[in-house]
Design a protein around this motif. Structure first.
Motif, mmCIF file in Angstrom:
data_model
loop_
_atom_site.group_PDB
_atom_site.id
_atom_site.type_symbol
_atom_site.label_atom_id
_atom_site.label_comp_id
_atom_site.label_asym_id
_atom_site.label_seq_id
_atom_site.Cartn_x
_atom_site.Cartn_y
_atom_site.Cartn_z
ATOM 1 N N VAL A 1 -82.397 5.063 -46.688
ATOM 2 C CA VAL A 1 -81.100 5.613 -47.085
ATOM 3 C C VAL A 1 -80.861 5.403 -48.575
ATOM 4 O O VAL A 1 -81.013 4.299 -49.095
ATOM 5 C CB VAL A 1 -79.962 4.961 -46.271
ATOM 6 N N GLU B 1 -76.168 9.878 -50.070
ATOM 7 C CA GLU B 1 -75.333 9.985 -48.868
ATOM 8 C C GLU B 1 -73.866 10.186 -49.242
ATOM 9 O O GLU B 1 -73.141 10.935 -48.574
ATOM 10 C CB GLU B 1 -75.489 8.729 -48.004
ATOM 11 N N HIS C 1 -72.365 10.599 -43.081
ATOM 12 C CA HIS C 1 -72.910 10.378 -44.426
ATOM 13 C C HIS C 1 -72.151 9.278 -45.175
ATOM 14 O O HIS C 1 -72.762 8.451 -45.859
ATOM 15 C CB HIS C 1 -72.890 11.680 -45.223
ATOM 16 N N ARG D 1 -73.255 5.907 -43.771
ATOM 17 C CA ARG D 1 -74.558 5.526 -44.306
ATOM 18 C C ARG D 1 -74.436 5.032 -45.744
ATOM 19 O O ARG D 1 -75.077 4.043 -46.129
ATOM 20 C CB ARG D 1 -75.520 6.721 -44.255
ATOM 21 N N SER E 1 -75.296 1.182 -47.119
ATOM 22 C CA SER E 1 -76.552 1.148 -47.871
ATOM 23 C C SER E 1 -76.662 -0.029 -48.832
ATOM 24 O O SER E 1 -77.757 -0.470 -49.176
ATOM 25 C CB SER E 1 -76.703 2.444 -48.666
#
Length: 254
Positions: A97, A102, A122, A125, A129
């Motif tokens: 990721v 994202e 998204h 994520r 991350s």
């Protein structure tokens, strides 16, 4: 780690449907200012628009071009076994990721063929991350909150707006957005408190007057509601939603 998103608020979608912020996930700072209120020697009642034009939203429109969404391709016919294998092959591993990407993909979901559900995926994520700066985290939280709100998940939206405010406690725009969510949940005390905070930080913010006017309407305090709608109209006279409210209250005063 460099900050990819200078903190700048760009309220996004249709006023009255989702007074929410959609923050850009790119490095450019978007600039917007409401028109200066016109000084008048005596009170005037706004007149209804004479022709159909595209009007400025009570919240500023997006002024940055979002990244293009990936083109969809038709999926081949598959059996359950091949579908399971494909799911395993395409599963996103944490190490794969890129939080910045994202975050941009989350923002892109509010345009064209994007969906709130994909925006949530998204943004989540991006937040998980570990790649985001403080400003980018606020961006992701606010945009995920807007997506939740569009899905009718108001409690989750408020949770994200609150987390964003903990990191950016003087963001009047986010207070306005949370006030609108509280209004939709009929939590009117919390809504009016947030609207007042928004105006304390930015007394020239038309959207905050509009939202507070709607809260006063819900409380049955129509005199205060009319005052707020008229003030919002002074600050954003080209907005259709505000104009309609101001005209309705202004005409009732005649």
């Amino acid at each position: 780690m460099r900050s990819h998103t200078p903190y700048c608020l760009i309220p996004g979608l249709v006023l009255g449907v989702v007074l929410g912020l959609v923050l850009p996930a790119s490095g450019a700072v978007a600039q917007f200012t409401f028109p200066e209120p016109v000084e008048q020697t005596e009170p005037q009642t706004p007149q209804p628009a004479q022709n159909e034009t595209s009007a400025q939203s009570a919240t500023p429109e997006i002024v940055l071009t979002p990244p293009p969404l990936p083109e969809a391709t038709a999926a081949p016919e598959t059996s359950p076994d091949t579908e399971a294998a494909a799911d395993t092959a395409t599963a996103v591993r944490p190490d794969d990721v890129n939080g910045i990407v994202e975050n941009e993909l989350c923002h892109a979901q509010f345009f064209d063929d994007g969906t709130p559900a994909q925006a949530v995926i998204h943004c989540t994520r991006a937040l998980e991350s570990g790649d985001l700066s403080e400003g980018d985290i606020v961006t992701a939280l606010v945009n995920r909150g807007v997506a939740y709100k569009l899905n009718g998940q108001l409690a989750l939206a408020i949770e994200d707006y609150t987390a964003a405010l903990e990191k950016s406690p003087e963001a009047g725009d986010i207070y306005t957005t949370r006030a609108n969510a509280f209004l939709e949940m009929s939590q009117l005390d919390a809504a009016i408190s947030d609207a007042n905070k928004a105006l304390a930080f930015n007394p020239e913010y038309a959207a905050a007057y509009y939202v507070r006017g709607r809260i006063f309407e819900a409380l049955g305090q129509n005199t205060f509601a009319g005052d707020d709608f008229m003030r919002a109209y002074e600050l954003a006279p080209d907005n259709k939603d505000i104009e309609e409210k101001a005209w309705a209250y202004g005409s009732n005063q005649n």
